[in-house]
Design a protein around this motif. Structure first.
Motif, mmCIF file in Angstrom:
data_model
loop_
_atom_site.group_PDB
_atom_site.id
_atom_site.type_symbol
_atom_site.label_atom_id
_atom_site.label_comp_id
_atom_site.label_asym_id
_atom_site.label_seq_id
_atom_site.Cartn_x
_atom_site.Cartn_y
_atom_site.Cartn_z
ATOM 1 N N PHE A 193 54.745 10.384 9.422
ATOM 2 C CA PHE A 193 54.252 9.635 8.251
ATOM 3 C C PHE A 193 52.735 9.514 8.324
ATOM 4 O O PHE A 193 52.136 9.706 9.393
ATOM 5 C CB PHE A 193 54.908 8.246 8.156
ATOM 6 N N ASP A 194 52.140 9.213 7.186
ATOM 7 C CA ASP A 194 50.687 9.016 7.117
ATOM 8 C C ASP A 194 50.391 7.574 7.516
ATOM 9 O O ASP A 194 50.490 6.654 6.687
ATOM 10 C CB ASP A 194 50.220 9.309 5.676
ATOM 11 N N SER A 195 50.047 7.378 8.778
ATOM 12 C CA SER A 195 49.913 6.008 9.302
ATOM 13 C C SER A 195 48.800 5.226 8.596
ATOM 14 O O SER A 195 48.934 4.026 8.366
ATOM 15 C CB SER A 195 49.668 6.051 10.808
ATOM 16 N N LYS A 196 47.729 5.928 8.226
ATOM 17 C CA LYS A 196 46.592 5.241 7.607
ATOM 18 C C LYS A 196 47.013 4.627 6.257
ATOM 19 O O LYS A 196 46.808 3.445 6.008
ATOM 20 C CB LYS A 196 45.459 6.257 7.411
ATOM 21 N N ARG A 197 47.642 5.446 5.429
ATOM 22 C CA ARG A 197 48.070 4.957 4.103
ATOM 23 C C ARG A 197 49.225 3.964 4.231
ATOM 24 O O ARG A 197 49.316 3.003 3.475
ATOM 25 C CB ARG A 197 48.466 6.128 3.209
ATOM 26 N N SER A 207 44.041 -3.391 13.618
ATOM 27 C CA SER A 207 44.486 -3.295 15.024
ATOM 28 C C SER A 207 45.998 -3.072 15.146
ATOM 29 O O SER A 207 46.487 -2.711 16.219
ATOM 30 C CB SER A 207 44.083 -4.552 15.789
ATOM 31 N N ASP A 208 46.747 -3.303 14.067
ATOM 32 C CA ASP A 208 48.198 -3.066 14.119
ATOM 33 C C ASP A 208 48.476 -1.561 14.142
ATOM 34 O O ASP A 208 47.689 -0.777 13.599
ATOM 35 C CB ASP A 208 48.890 -3.652 12.875
ATOM 36 N N GLU A 209 49.592 -1.188 14.751
ATOM 37 C CA GLU A 209 49.994 0.227 14.750
ATOM 38 C C GLU A 209 51.480 0.327 14.470
ATOM 39 O O GLU A 209 52.262 -0.494 14.958
ATOM 40 C CB GLU A 209 49.708 0.871 16.111
ATOM 41 N N ILE A 210 51.850 1.351 13.705
ATOM 42 C CA ILE A 210 53.272 1.554 13.405
ATOM 43 C C ILE A 210 53.868 2.449 14.489
ATOM 44 O O ILE A 210 53.414 3.569 14.695
ATOM 45 C CB ILE A 210 53.462 2.210 12.018
ATOM 46 N N THR A 211 54.875 1.933 15.191
ATOM 47 C CA THR A 211 55.546 2.731 16.224
ATOM 48 C C THR A 211 56.408 3.799 15.560
ATOM 49 O O THR A 211 56.347 4.978 15.921
ATOM 50 C CB THR A 211 56.462 1.831 17.095
ATOM 51 N N MET A 212 57.216 3.365 14.622
ATOM 52 C CA MET A 212 58.033 4.301 13.852
ATOM 53 C C MET A 212 58.554 3.594 12.607
ATOM 54 O O MET A 212 58.525 2.357 12.529
ATOM 55 C CB MET A 212 59.187 4.873 14.683
ATOM 56 N N ILE A 213 58.992 4.391 11.658
ATOM 57 C CA ILE A 213 59.617 3.839 10.458
ATOM 58 C C ILE A 213 61.072 4.288 10.500
ATOM 59 O O ILE A 213 61.362 5.474 10.730
ATOM 60 C CB ILE A 213 58.912 4.345 9.174
ATOM 61 N N ILE A 214 61.982 3.347 10.318
ATOM 62 C CA ILE A 214 63.407 3.688 10.415
ATOM 63 C C ILE A 214 64.055 3.552 9.046
ATOM 64 O O ILE A 214 63.980 2.493 8.407
ATOM 65 C CB ILE A 214 64.113 2.777 11.444
#
Ligand SMILES: Cc1cc2nc3c(=O)[nH]c(=O)nc-3n(C[C@H](O)[C@H](O)[C@H](O)COP(=O)(O)O)c2cc1C
Length: 241
Positions: A193-197, A207-214
């Protein structure tokens, strides 16, 4: 709720890339599965995670597009983003320290002092970071020096901390997926996925980060792409007898 994972449940666990959009979907099942996910093991019980549920149709479709338009996202009834929230470490340290003070109330023994020291001294030492990772570099040097003569944890850089938080978040994600299966639903973890968008869409901090999208839904036969392929067990299960 379930507490014992039966063999049948595990065997029926497979990632699904296309869901049945005509099937009934109980969003409360996601709530129950996330309740269980909060009980997952996590590093120092810091719980530096957030679970963002995307149910709203428009927002879900937008996020599905950001998941590179994957079918697993586009046909899902709900998307859940597992996020790490490193900036909350001071608040979580305070909560843990207060819990320890309460648990060990009236005790002045070694164990209580050690537990408190862990949250008041060691955790701030490991979790405090600056933008460029200079503090982490300093910690690495200190640990390398101290580690010449005694056992020492080596993963103390800023990047190491990110790995540590993503590990815990991944364990929560796994709990969630097994719990969803026990509810009769299917899931697919996605890192494509496009983490920035996606961060902007979900209103996350920088500072948050997405580990994964389920993605979650009810499986279709077409959503299971074929026989599962695994490498030889001898190559990956090494016994030091
Ligand atoms: C961290 C992670 C990220 C993944 N990202 C994706 C993804 O973006 N799209 C997808 O279709 N599957 C994704 N998967 C699923 C893997 O492709 C899947 O687990 C692997 O191919 C084994 O599939 P099986 O368990 O169904 O045999 C991901 C899995 C993990 C653990």
């Amino acid at each position: 709720m379930f507490y014992i994972i039966g063999g049948k449940l595990w065997l029926s666990f497979v990632f699904v890339r296309k869901y049945d959009l005509t099937a009934e979907f109980d969003h409360q099942a996601v709530a129950r599965a996330l309740d269980l996910a909060t009980l997952s093991p996590n590093s120092s019980n810091m719980q530096l995670w957030q679970f963002h549920r995307v149910i709203n149709n428009d927002k879900r479709q937008q996020l599905a597009e950001l998941c590179m338009g994957q079918n697993a996202a586009k046909t899902a009834n709900e998307l859940v983003a597992f996020v790490i929230t490193s900036d909350k470490w001071q608040q979580r340290t305070r909560i843990n320290a207060a819990h320890i003070r309460e648990t060990f109330k009236g005790r002045e023994d070694k164990a209580s002092k050690r537990a408190l020291k862990y949250y008041e001294k060691l955790i701030p030492f490991i979790y405090r970071n600056d933008r460029f990772g200079i503090l982490g570099l300093g910690r690495q040097l200190i640990c390398a020096f101290l580690g010449r003569k005694k056992t020492m944890v080596r993963e103390v850089s800023k990047a190491d901390l990110r790995v540590c938080l993503h590990k815990s978040s991944s364990l929560a994600a796994m709990t969630f997926m097994i719990a969803m299966r026990a509810e009769g639903y299917d899931t697919c973890p996605m890192e494509g996925f496009d983490s920035k968008r996606a961060k902007v869409l979900l209103g996350l901090k920088s500072s948050d980060e997405i580990t994964m999208i389920i993605s979650c839904g009810k499986r279709t036969d077409a959503g299971i792409y074929g026989e599962r392929q695994r490498v030889n067990k001898e190559e990956i299960i090494i016994t030091h007898a």
